[in-house]
Design an enzyme around this catalytic site. Structure first.
Site, PDB file in Angstrom:
ATOM      1  N   GLN A 124       0.845  -1.193   0.000  1.00  0.00           N
ATOM      2  CA  GLN A 124       0.000   0.000   0.000  1.00  0.00           C
ATOM      3  C   GLN A 124       0.882   1.245   0.000  1.00  0.00           C
ATOM      4  O   GLN A 124       1.723   1.425   0.895  1.00  0.00           O
ATOM      5  CB  GLN A 124      -0.931   0.043   1.215  1.00  0.00           C
ATOM      6  N   TYR A 133      -5.920  10.753   4.095  1.00  0.00           N
ATOM      7  CA  TYR A 133      -4.549  10.978   3.630  1.00  0.00           C
ATOM      8  C   TYR A 133      -4.555  11.620   2.238  1.00  0.00           C
ATOM      9  O   TYR A 133      -5.603  11.995   1.728  1.00  0.00           O
ATOM     10  CB  TYR A 133      -3.752   9.683   3.753  1.00  0.00           C
ATOM     11  N   ARG A 159      -7.527   2.045  -2.558  1.00  0.00           N
ATOM     12  CA  ARG A 159      -8.409   1.962  -1.400  1.00  0.00           C
ATOM     13  C   ARG A 159      -9.153   3.279  -1.253  1.00  0.00           C
ATOM     14  O   ARG A 159      -8.547   4.350  -1.339  1.00  0.00           O
ATOM     15  CB  ARG A 159      -7.591   1.673  -0.134  1.00  0.00           C
ATOM     16  N   GLY A 165      -8.976  -6.826   9.072  1.00  0.00           N
ATOM     17  CA  GLY A 165      -7.829  -6.156   9.678  1.00  0.00           C
ATOM     18  C   GLY A 165      -7.481  -6.783  11.010  1.00  0.00           C
ATOM     19  O   GLY A 165      -6.712  -7.739  11.096  1.00  0.00           O
TER      20      GLY A 165
HETATM   21  C1  PHB Z   1      -3.084   4.482  11.493  1.00  0.00           C
HETATM   22  O1  PHB Z   1      -1.861   4.382  11.575  1.00  0.00           O
HETATM   23  O2  PHB Z   1      -3.774   4.566  12.503  1.00  0.00           O
HETATM   24  C2  PHB Z   1      -3.736   4.473  10.188  1.00  0.00           C
HETATM   25  C3  PHB Z   1      -2.956   4.525   9.045  1.00  0.00           C
HETATM   26  C4  PHB Z   1      -3.544   4.505   7.811  1.00  0.00           C
HETATM   27  C5  PHB Z   1      -4.911   4.426   7.721  1.00  0.00           C
HETATM   28  C6  PHB Z   1      -5.695   4.365   8.841  1.00  0.00           C
HETATM   29  C7  PHB Z   1      -5.106   4.381  10.093  1.00  0.00           C
HETATM   30  O3  PHB Z   1      -5.488   4.401   6.542  1.00  0.00           O
END
Ligand code: PHB
Length: 371
Positions: A101, A184, A231, A325
């Site tokens: 990713q 992000y 994603r 997850g």
């Molecule tokens: C996290 O590090 O908490 C985190 C990172 C990426 C994501 C969601 C959570 O997409």
């Protein structure tokens, strides 16, 4: 639950055959050395979980300045390629498949993560108020005020993603997942509360998706469309980014991604760590099933699926795969446990980001005798 269930059927992706439709979702674990290059602990962690049909590894920084936390991996340098190559080799030897990713934090970062010590780049100079990052010392804090990326810097980011994708293929990854979710960088461009640009990258949905589309075009040109997924999280407000018009923006996005020929969409139904939305089709008027139907490639559904819901989604054709997850953290042999109808172990929340192997590589698989 039986071995002939829909989730245990093989699935063709990335020009190869995945052995089941259960994906391991990307999760930050914070164990990577400061260089950003995975080490033998990372090899062990992913190899233990190689019975997943597809591992999507933790978010990995495509170019310097994209970080927002300690212990996060990168894929822009030769040492990163070498570190990841040991991971992919070991996962492949175990019969698994693994995608990387590519995660750029954009405005959800701080000056101390930037190569020039300046403000982090975002679509606009709008602070991600309420978001949480870690600085280089590991201290949790709010992100710094970002700087609006210039057109030249946008092109630099696009080129950086393409270079990272080439590195990922050199490291032996089966595919690349663009992180377009959870507040992000790509999601910041989608979000009208983070993106108030007056140029071709801001404003109408067709403009807010432009950056992601150009990243997808550059990455598919570099490594081939069959190897690239994305994603998305249409309803997420995580890390302070919110799309006010998801029912307009996301159908347009998936239509464009279909045109490019992206291999898959990995869709978070809700937000990470937040409550999952209820059954697809009836969430806040947002129609995940229609979105799935409008996309020509594969669909990976995510967020708090349990076995029955996952099986139903795949059996009905509402998803080709389902990613899990947290269950993969405490159950390295999750697939075998599901297949055998065995109970799942619970995670220890206190060791999620602990140093070393604690809470990372020390969760046991069921004994062969039990499984
Ligand atoms: C996290 O590090 O908490 C985190 C990172 C990426 C994501 C969601 C959570 O997409």
């Amino acid at each position: 639950m039986t071995g002939s269930a829909a989730l245990f059927r093989p699935f063709p992706l990335f020009g190869t055959e995945l052995r089941n439709r259960i994906a391991m979702a990307p999760m930050t674990r914070g164990r990577i050395p400061p260089s950003g290059a995975p080490d033998s602990l990372t090899v062990d962690y992913y190899t233990q979980r190689a019975s997943a049909g597809l591992i999507i590894c933790e978010g990995t920084c495509p170019l310097p300045g994209g970080e927002c936390s300690t212990g996060v991996p990168a894929i822009h340098g030769d040492d990163h390629v070498a570190g990841w190559a040991a991971v992919t080799r070991s996962v492949h030897e175990a019969g698994g498949h693994i995608a990387i990713q590519l995660w750029h934090a954009g405005r959800v970062s701080s000056m101390d993560w930037q190569p020039d010590g300046g403000a982090p780049l975002g679509p606009s100079a709008i602070r991600a108020a309420g978001a949480r990052i870690r600085d280089r010392t590991g201290r949790a804090r709010e992100p710094d005020m970002p700087r609006e990326a210039t057109r030249g810097e946008i092109q630099g980011l696009i080129d950086g993603f393409a270079h990272a994708a080439l590195n990922a293929v050199a490291a032996g990854f089966d595919g690349v997942e663009l992180h377009g979710a959870n507040g992000y960088l790509l999601h910041q461009f989608f979000s009208d509360n983070a993106n108030q640009r007056g140029d071709a990258y801001g404003g109408a949905p067709a403009n807010r998706i432009r950056f992601a589309i150009e990243v997808a075009e550059a990455v598919t040109a570099a490594i081939g469309k069959a190897r690239v997924g994305i994603r998305i999280s249409p309803l997420s407000g995580y890390q302070a980014a919110k799309v006010s018009d998801p029912d307009r923006l996301y159908p347009l996005l998936t239509e464009e991604l279909s045109r490019i020929g992206l291999a898959y969409v990995h869709c978070v139904e809700g937000e990470p760590g937040g409550a999952r939305v209820t059954d697809p089709g009836d969430i806040s008027g947002f129609d995940f099933v229609a979105l799935r139907r409008a996309f020509d490639g594969a669909w990976i559904a995510n967020n708090f699926y349990d076995w029955a819901r996952a099986e139903r989604a795949v059996a009905r054709g509402n998803a080709d795969m389902v990613s899990f997850g947290r269950p993969f953290i405490a159950n390295p042999d999750l697939v075998a446990r599901l297949r055998a109808g065995k109970p799942l172990a619970a995670i220890n929340p206190d060791t999620l980001y602990a140093p070393g192997g604690l809470g990372y590589t020390d969760y046991p698989a069921l004994d062969d005798a039990d499984a």
